[in-house]
Design an enzyme around this catalytic site. Structure first.
Site, short mmCIF file in Angstrom:
data_model
loop_
_atom_site.label_atom_id
_atom_site.label_comp_id
_atom_site.label_asym_id
_atom_site.label_seq_id
_atom_site.Cartn_x
_atom_site.Cartn_y
_atom_site.Cartn_z
N GLU A 42 -10.14 -12.06 4.78
CA GLU A 42 -9.81 -12.44 5.23
C GLU A 42 -9.16 -13.87 5.99
OE1 GLU A 42 -6.08 -10.76 2.05
OE2 GLU A 42 -6.04 -10.91 3.77
N CYS A 60 -5.34 -17.15 11.79
CA CYS A 60 -5.25 -15.49 11.95
C CYS A 60 -6.49 -15.14 11.56
CB CYS A 60 -4.21 -14.90 11.51
SG CYS A 60 -3.91 -13.37 11.11
N CYS A 93 -10.36 -1.26 7.05
CA CYS A 93 -9.96 -0.64 8.54
C CYS A 93 -9.85 0.68 8.81
CB CYS A 93 -8.21 -1.49 9.62
SG CYS A 93 -8.02 -0.72 10.74
N CYS A 117 -2.17 2.38 9.26
CA CYS A 117 -0.43 2.54 9.35
C CYS A 117 0.15 1.70 8.34
CB CYS A 117 -0.47 1.48 9.79
SG CYS A 117 -1.36 1.00 12.13
N CYS A 139 -0.16 -0.90 6.21
CA CYS A 139 -0.91 -2.57 5.68
C CYS A 139 -1.46 -2.10 5.15
CB CYS A 139 -1.21 -2.11 7.53
SG CYS A 139 -2.50 -3.23 7.27
N CYS A 176 -1.94 -8.88 6.12
CA CYS A 176 -2.83 -8.22 6.33
C CYS A 176 -3.59 -7.90 5.43
CB CYS A 176 -2.81 -7.59 7.70
SG CYS A 176 -3.97 -6.86 8.50
N1 SAH Z 1 -6.25 -3.61 14.29
C1 SAH Z 1 -4.68 -4.60 14.91
C2 SAH Z 1 -4.97 -6.21 14.47
C3 SAH Z 1 -4.92 -6.57 12.59
S1 SAH Z 1 -2.81 -6.31 12.04
C4 SAH Z 1 -3.46 -4.48 15.91
O1 SAH Z 1 -2.36 -3.68 14.27
O2 SAH Z 1 -2.79 -4.95 15.47
C5 SAH Z 1 -1.78 -7.71 12.25
C6 SAH Z 1 -0.89 -6.91 12.53
O3 SAH Z 1 -0.22 -7.35 10.97
C7 SAH Z 1 -0.54 -5.92 13.14
O4 SAH Z 1 0.72 -6.09 14.18
C8 SAH Z 1 -0.08 -5.17 12.35
O5 SAH Z 1 1.11 -4.00 12.19
C9 SAH Z 1 0.92 -6.38 11.01
N2 SAH Z 1 0.90 -6.24 9.91
C10 SAH Z 1 0.15 -5.09 8.90
N3 SAH Z 1 1.60 -5.54 7.61
C11 SAH Z 1 2.23 -5.91 7.67
C12 SAH Z 1 3.47 -6.14 6.88
N4 SAH Z 1 3.04 -6.22 5.85
N5 SAH Z 1 3.93 -6.80 6.96
C13 SAH Z 1 3.82 -7.18 8.32
N6 SAH Z 1 3.43 -7.34 9.71
C14 SAH Z 1 2.08 -6.28 9.40
#
Ligand code: SAH
Length: 359
Positions: A96, A109, A116, A120, A123, A334
């Site tokens: 995406e 973005c 991944c 987390c 996510c 994400c």
């Molecule tokens: N792996 C990298 C980049 C991809 S995620 C990283 O973690 O920084 C980009 C950002 O989106 C990260 O800060 C992640 O924690 C955040 N993110 C993921 N899921 C999310 C959600 N449901 N709501 C808000 N931010 C989210």
């Protein structure tokens, strides 16, 4: 014989290959420059579209070189103007990109991996697991495809905040950074390109070693190791203390990303802890409202709580901003669009994968 993919190498290398080819074919050298320009600066869909070349020559270039495309699998537009693209790769993987217009700027973005490995807890990409690394051209190609739309969408800023962890795919990301920034590539200023990471230390060091002023964002999300380990398993390997040291050593000012999880990481005590970490390494704090539809059973912190949290940080003398939540109606966080369209595939464990590579 495989054709050389001119989009998967830095512009200097593409230029060298083109010059060598025109020399062998006894063509004038400006033919090489004409093609180089059409890789990234004024992208052409293929050699067949390069009207400035004689037909015969277009056919000859097609025999020798490849200019692969990403297929647009879905495109959704939010009421706020944010647009989300699902690109389908040659092997059927989906990735995406989200285009976010904001006062004359257009931030794209982009994704660096399909899926991944980092899991987390909030996510959607983490929940689908790791599929594979993207090649450099598949990363930079996300920008190229936007330029090939009718009408084109010109991009002014890049954030690596789509799917994947850029520092777990450093080789391709590093090449993509050159393509994005190089005047013979997409020509986007380094200060307008932000790499976002969970905090993979060797990656931070590798980015710091690059001479360009690329920006670094660290997804902190919790101000102490205990809570962070719980939200982000990677914290076991790279705990906060090491991250802060790396951020301190980074030559440019770092941004902390902090997603606001109601009742989990959003108390004033958390804000004070976060402020002291940010102070230590002179970081700027970006508070992100939780996008619903990620993973886990989290509730977004209320707007009022976010304001209180941000005030508590500011009172400690740390610069803080609340990120506008964009594209909520199109599941723009994400990993969300891919889950919607392709379903949840069974993940591949990262240790079963040959191509997971840390910087
Ligand atoms: N792996 C990298 C980049 C991809 S995620 C990283 O973690 O920084 C980009 C950002 O989106 C990260 O800060 C992640 O924690 C955040 N993110 C993921 N899921 C999310 C959600 N449901 N709501 C808000 N931010 C989210």
């Amino acid at each position: 014989m495989d054709r050389l993919n001119l989009l998967d190498v830095v512009p200097a290398e593409a230029s060298a290959a083109l010059l060598e080819f025109v020399r062998q074919e006894n063509l004038p050298s400006y033919r090489a420059n004409q093609v180089l320009r059409r890789l990234w600066q004024v992208p052409a869909a293929g050699f067949g579209e390069m009207a400035e070349l004689p037909a015969q020559l277009r056919a000859r270039f097609t025999e020798i070189f490849a200019l692969p495309r990403l297929e647009v699998g879905a495109r959704e537009r939010s009421v706020d103007g944010t647009e989300k693209f699902l690109f389908i790769l040659a092997d059927g993987q989906g990735i995406e990109s989200v285009a976010i217009p904001d006062r004359g700027r257009l931030t794209l973005c982009i994704s660096s991996q399909a899926g991944c490995a980092l899991q987390c807890s909030f996510c959607a990409t983490g929940a689908m697991g790791f599929q594979r690394n993207l090649s450099a051209w598949e990363i930079a190609g996300q920008v190229r495809e936007l330029l090939l739309l009718d009408p084109p969408i010109p991009v002014s800023n890049i954030v690596f905040m789509g799917m994947g962890e850029p520092f777990m795919n450093w080789k391709a990301v590093s090449t993509a950074l050159t393509i994005l920034n190089d005047p013979d590539g997409l020509g986007i200023g380094a200060r307008h390109i932000t790499v976002s990471t969970v905090g993979v230390l060797p990656g931070i060091v590798a980015l710091a070693e690059r001479p360009e002023q690329f920006r670094l964002a660290i997804s902190v999300h919790a101000p102490n190791d205990e809570l962070r380990r719980h939200l982000m398993p990677i914290n076991t390997k790279y705990p906060l203390r090491d991250l802060i040291a790396a951020a301190k050593a980074f030559s440019r000012r770092v941004t902390f990303e902090y997603v606001m999880l109601g009742g989990v990481n959003d108390s004033d005590a958390h804000a004070w802890q976060l402020a002291s970490l940010a102070k230590e390494c002179r970081a700027f704090v970006n508070l992100i409202p939780l996008h619903p539809g990620g993973a886990g059973n989290f509730t977004p912190a209320s707007a009022e709580r976010i304001r209180g949290f941000s005030r508590a940080i500011r009172e400690r003398g740390v610069q803080v901003a609340v990120r506008k939540s964009r594209g909520k109606d199109i599941a723009a966080a994400c990993g969300q669009l891919r889950v919607e369209r392709l379903g949840r595939r069974s993940p591949v464990r990262s240790d079963q994968h040959g191509d997971v590579q840390v910087a």
